[in-house]
Design a protein around this motif. Sequence first.
Motif, PDB file in Angstrom:
ATOM      1  N   SER A  11      -1.844   1.827 -18.120  1.00  0.00           N
ATOM      2  CA  SER A  11      -2.652   2.366 -17.036  1.00  0.00           C
ATOM      3  C   SER A  11      -2.732   1.309 -15.946  1.00  0.00           C
ATOM      4  N   SER A  12      -2.949   1.751 -14.705  1.00  0.00           N
ATOM      5  CA  SER A  12      -2.880   0.773 -13.625  1.00  0.00           C
ATOM      6  C   SER A  12      -4.084  -0.155 -13.610  1.00  0.00           C
ATOM      7  N   LYS A  13      -5.012   0.028 -14.558  1.00  0.00           N
ATOM      8  CA  LYS A  13      -6.096  -0.931 -14.733  1.00  0.00           C
ATOM      9  C   LYS A  13      -5.502  -2.314 -14.973  1.00  0.00           C
ATOM     10  N   PRO A  16      -3.341  -5.909 -11.915  1.00  0.00           N
ATOM     11  CA  PRO A  16      -3.851  -6.671 -10.778  1.00  0.00           C
ATOM     12  C   PRO A  16      -2.737  -7.483 -10.144  1.00  0.00           C
ATOM     13  N   MET A  17      -2.928  -7.822  -8.871  1.00  0.00           N
ATOM     14  CA  MET A  17      -2.012  -8.751  -8.235  1.00  0.00           C
ATOM     15  C   MET A  17      -2.278 -10.119  -8.844  1.00  0.00           C
ATOM     16  N   LYS A  18      -1.379 -11.035  -8.650  1.00  0.00           N
ATOM     17  CA  LYS A  18      -1.563 -12.386  -9.169  1.00  0.00           C
ATOM     18  C   LYS A  18      -2.711 -13.042  -8.402  1.00  0.00           C
ATOM     19  N   CYS A  32       4.410  -9.639   3.605  1.00  0.00           N
ATOM     20  CA  CYS A  32       5.127  -8.386   3.981  1.00  0.00           C
ATOM     21  C   CYS A  32       4.101  -7.330   4.366  1.00  0.00           C
ATOM     22  N   GLN A  33       3.071  -7.205   3.515  1.00  0.00           N
ATOM     23  CA  GLN A  33       2.020  -6.244   3.814  1.00  0.00           C
ATOM     24  C   GLN A  33       1.319  -6.630   5.116  1.00  0.00           C
ATOM     25  N   ARG A  34       1.105  -7.952   5.280  1.00  0.00           N
ATOM     26  CA  ARG A  34       0.400  -8.390   6.494  1.00  0.00           C
ATOM     27  C   ARG A  34       1.197  -8.048   7.758  1.00  0.00           C
ATOM     28  N   LEU A  69     -10.278   0.208  -0.043  1.00  0.00           N
ATOM     29  CA  LEU A  69      -9.958   0.597  -1.420  1.00  0.00           C
ATOM     30  C   LEU A  69      -8.615  -0.009  -1.844  1.00  0.00           C
ATOM     31  N   GLY A  70      -8.652  -0.786  -2.930  1.00  0.00           N
ATOM     32  CA  GLY A  70      -7.455  -1.512  -3.359  1.00  0.00           C
ATOM     33  C   GLY A  70      -7.270  -2.727  -2.485  1.00  0.00           C
ATOM     34  N   CYS A  71      -8.352  -3.529  -2.366  1.00  0.00           N
ATOM     35  CA  CYS A  71      -8.374  -4.637  -1.395  1.00  0.00           C
ATOM     36  C   CYS A  71      -7.624  -5.868  -1.880  1.00  0.00           C
ATOM     37  N   SER A  72      -7.443  -5.987  -3.187  1.00  0.00           N
ATOM     38  CA  SER A  72      -6.836  -7.175  -3.791  1.00  0.00           C
ATOM     39  C   SER A  72      -7.677  -8.421  -3.480  1.00  0.00           C
ATOM     40  N   VAL A  73      -7.007  -9.570  -3.270  1.00  0.00           N
ATOM     41  CA  VAL A  73      -7.757 -10.825  -3.178  1.00  0.00           C
ATOM     42  C   VAL A  73      -7.832 -11.393  -1.767  1.00  0.00           C
ATOM     43  N   ASN A 109     -13.247  -2.874  -2.653  1.00  0.00           N
ATOM     44  CA  ASN A 109     -13.014  -2.229  -3.955  1.00  0.00           C
ATOM     45  C   ASN A 109     -11.650  -2.614  -4.526  1.00  0.00           C
ATOM     46  N   ASP A 110     -11.636  -2.793  -5.823  1.00  0.00           N
ATOM     47  CA  ASP A 110     -10.378  -2.914  -6.561  1.00  0.00           C
ATOM     48  C   ASP A 110     -10.726  -2.731  -8.048  1.00  0.00           C
ATOM     49  N   HIS A 111      -9.696  -2.754  -8.886  1.00  0.00           N
ATOM     50  CA  HIS A 111      -9.933  -2.661 -10.328  1.00  0.00           C
ATOM     51  C   HIS A 111     -10.807  -3.822 -10.791  1.00  0.00           C
ATOM     52  N   THR A 112     -11.471  -3.620 -11.906  1.00  0.00           N
ATOM     53  CA  THR A 112     -12.328  -4.695 -12.429  1.00  0.00           C
ATOM     54  C   THR A 112     -11.505  -5.954 -12.743  1.00  0.00           C
ATOM     55  N   ALA A 113     -10.216  -5.768 -13.061  1.00  0.00           N
ATOM     56  CA  ALA A 113      -9.371  -6.921 -13.403  1.00  0.00           C
ATOM     57  C   ALA A 113      -8.945  -7.721 -12.167  1.00  0.00           C
ATOM     58  N   ASN A 114      -9.258  -7.213 -10.982  1.00  0.00           N
ATOM     59  CA  ASN A 114      -8.896  -7.937  -9.756  1.00  0.00           C
ATOM     60  C   ASN A 114      -9.620  -9.292  -9.724  1.00  0.00           C
ATOM     61  N   ASP A 115      -9.020 -10.266  -9.077  1.00  0.00           N
ATOM     62  CA  ASP A 115      -9.646 -11.581  -8.994  1.00  0.00           C
ATOM     63  C   ASP A 115     -10.708 -11.583  -7.875  1.00  0.00           C
ATOM     64  N   GLY A 136     -13.731  -0.921  -9.853  1.00  0.00           N
ATOM     65  CA  GLY A 136     -13.424   0.362 -10.496  1.00  0.00           C
ATOM     66  C   GLY A 136     -12.274   1.061  -9.801  1.00  0.00           C
ATOM     67  N   SER A 137     -11.743   2.058 -10.489  1.00  0.00           N
ATOM     68  CA  SER A 137     -10.603   2.778  -9.948  1.00  0.00           C
ATOM     69  C   SER A 137     -11.017   3.712  -8.818  1.00  0.00           C
ATOM     70  N   PHE A 138     -10.201   3.769  -7.773  1.00  0.00           N
ATOM     71  CA  PHE A 138     -10.509   4.707  -6.692  1.00  0.00           C
ATOM     72  C   PHE A 138     -10.096   6.135  -7.052  1.00  0.00           C
ATOM     73  N   SER A 153      -7.423   2.107   3.246  1.00  0.00           N
ATOM     74  CA  SER A 153      -6.691   1.709   2.048  1.00  0.00           C
ATOM     75  C   SER A 153      -5.263   1.387   2.455  1.00  0.00           C
ATOM     76  N   SER A 154      -4.798   0.200   2.086  1.00  0.00           N
ATOM     77  CA  SER A 154      -3.423  -0.146   2.461  1.00  0.00           C
ATOM     78  C   SER A 154      -2.642  -0.607   1.243  1.00  0.00           C
ATOM     79  N   PHE A 155      -1.466  -0.060   1.114  1.00  0.00           N
ATOM     80  CA  PHE A 155      -0.508  -0.439   0.072  1.00  0.00           C
ATOM     81  C   PHE A 155      -1.099  -0.374  -1.331  1.00  0.00           C
ATOM     82  N   HIS A 158       0.249   3.886  -3.983  1.00  0.00           N
ATOM     83  CA  HIS A 158       1.460   4.134  -4.786  1.00  0.00           C
ATOM     84  C   HIS A 158       1.208   3.809  -6.253  1.00  0.00           C
ATOM     85  N   TYR A 159       0.076   3.190  -6.551  1.00  0.00           N
ATOM     86  CA  TYR A 159      -0.274   2.958  -7.959  1.00  0.00           C
ATOM     87  C   TYR A 159      -0.855   4.232  -8.545  1.00  0.00           C
ATOM     88  N   LEU A 160      -0.261   4.692  -9.615  1.00  0.00           N
ATOM     89  CA  LEU A 160      -0.757   5.911 -10.258  1.00  0.00           C
ATOM     90  C   LEU A 160      -1.951   5.559 -11.127  1.00  0.00           C
TER      91      LEU A 160
HETATM   92  C1  LIG Z   1      -0.297  -4.411  -3.133  1.00  0.00           C
HETATM   93  S1  LIG Z   1      -2.002  -4.634  -3.306  1.00  0.00           S
HETATM   94  C2  LIG Z   1      -2.551  -4.300  -1.655  1.00  0.00           C
HETATM   95  C3  LIG Z   1      -3.712  -5.142  -1.277  1.00  0.00           C
HETATM   96  C4  LIG Z   1      -4.207  -5.006   0.168  1.00  0.00           C
HETATM   97  N1  LIG Z   1      -4.768  -3.697   0.392  1.00  0.00           N
HETATM   98  C5  LIG Z   1      -3.114  -5.298   1.165  1.00  0.00           C
HETATM   99  O1  LIG Z   1      -2.789  -4.429   1.971  1.00  0.00           O
HETATM  100  O2  LIG Z   1      -2.590  -6.419   1.145  1.00  0.00           O
HETATM  101  C6  LIG Z   1      -2.559  -3.170  -4.141  1.00  0.00           C
HETATM  102  C7  LIG Z   1      -3.948  -3.289  -4.717  1.00  0.00           C
HETATM  103  O3  LIG Z   1      -4.405  -1.992  -5.100  1.00  0.00           O
HETATM  104  C8  LIG Z   1      -5.140  -2.129  -6.288  1.00  0.00           C
HETATM  105  N2  LIG Z   1      -5.216  -0.829  -6.977  1.00  0.00           N
HETATM  106  C9  LIG Z   1      -4.214  -0.125  -7.526  1.00  0.00           C
HETATM  107  N3  LIG Z   1      -4.682   1.000  -8.096  1.00  0.00           N
HETATM  108  C10 LIG Z   1      -6.026   1.002  -7.887  1.00  0.00           C
HETATM  109  C11 LIG Z   1      -7.057   1.902  -8.241  1.00  0.00           C
HETATM  110  N4  LIG Z   1      -6.813   3.011  -8.934  1.00  0.00           N
HETATM  111  N5  LIG Z   1      -8.319   1.592  -7.883  1.00  0.00           N
HETATM  112  C12 LIG Z   1      -8.601   0.459  -7.182  1.00  0.00           C
HETATM  113  N6  LIG Z   1      -7.636  -0.433  -6.820  1.00  0.00           N
HETATM  114  C13 LIG Z   1      -6.369  -0.167  -7.172  1.00  0.00           C
HETATM  115  C14 LIG Z   1      -4.367  -3.164  -7.065  1.00  0.00           C
HETATM  116  O4  LIG Z   1      -5.150  -3.748  -8.090  1.00  0.00           O
HETATM  117  C15 LIG Z   1      -4.015  -4.154  -5.961  1.00  0.00           C
HETATM  118  O5  LIG Z   1      -4.977  -5.143  -5.801  1.00  0.00           O
END
Ligand SMILES: C[S@@+](CC[C@H](N)C(=O)[O-])C[C@H]1O[C@@H](n2cnc3c(N)ncnc32)[C@H](O)[C@@H]1O
Length: 366
Positions: A11-13, A16-18, A32-34, A69-73, A109-115, A136-138, A153-155, A158-160
Amino acid sequence: MGEMGEEEIISSKALPMKGGDGPYSYTKNSYCQRVALDNIKEMINEAIAENLDIKHLSPISNTFCIADLGCSVGPNTFTSMNDIMEATVLKYHSEGLSSNLPEFHVFFNDHTANDFNTLFTSLPPDRQYFAAGVPGSFYIRLFPKASLHFVHSSFALHYLSKLPKEITDKNSPAYNKGKISYPTSSKEVVEAYASQFSKDFESFLNFRAEELVCGGLMVLIMTGIPDGSSRFQAIGATLDVLGYCLMDMAKMGLVSEAKVDSFNFPVYSPFRREVEELLERNRCFSVERFELVTRTRDVAATDVQAVTKHARAVTEEMIKQRFGSEIIDELYERVFQKLQEFPQFLDGIFKRSTQLFVVLKRQAMD
Ligand SMILES: C[S@@+](CC[C@H](N)C(=O)[O-])C[C@H]1O[C@@H](n2cnc3c(N)ncnc32)[C@H](O)[C@@H]1O
């Protein structure tokens, strides 16, 4: 770990990114995302200037609430949140509401495993907003009803939420033997991924519809590919290289082949029309803008080392969980070699970068 369910592992839980700020961290390898986000910044400014109807936005005291949503670090999330806040302040000024500026509250917001530790310790000291973390999961409800004014929410989409079951079922025609992703897999595998993406994206929209105030905006920047083009692009190509390297290692007895067979990344890049159809079906939002943004990169100038590090920042944690940390250095060294040896992979990953840029407005409650 015992018999921890396969599903839990995939599961995508567990994706997390490194974390941290070391040489392979997302913090140091998310340029690249930036770059793509910088490219899109002007479009976000326009979306706010043209579509944010602040005079009729349901107020929550005088607070303007933004969620990433899915902010990473970071640091991308900080830049994006700052850009959104500045564009909103401009909008207030342009509407003659300078004396009525709101206070801003940003929810990361990001998964609980996010740093989250790295995220919070690197919050910009001069930020003009209150900050809170929402773990938590979005793909579930994260916020109270009608409590957000702006969702970004950016990038991340695509995580399922999970890997389709049939992918790892030996008896299913969608069993994905010898691969860890779908772009070069059978039609059944691709369909299973696509169908999971549709379900997830629909849930995402429905939950956000509950959380956004009427008139609230949602900006989604998500990986997406042009209709009819090859699926072997960007994320798909990255994972395919990784898959080939893992299989090479399996053939040499360095990792178990059965483990590779049952291991798959729950990520999917939709075609433009797939997202378009899902948006058309959703009655809660009006689509204010929907575009596939394409950038052609100069592949000759692409640094293989940097591409490998980027791939490592986004995949290492999950590989580690499945195969252990012992194989990590060798695996990514092989990825580096493979990318040098076969430039077509590099082309697939980096030649053309396409993203979907979507602006949605929450419609009046039924
Ligand atoms: C590639 S990073 C993008 C980070 C940032 N938004 C950016 O644009 O650089 C994707 C992030 O989405 C988070 N993510 C993936 N599925 C998620 C979900 N269901 N709920 C919350 N976060 C999620 C991942 O843990 C990861 O930190």
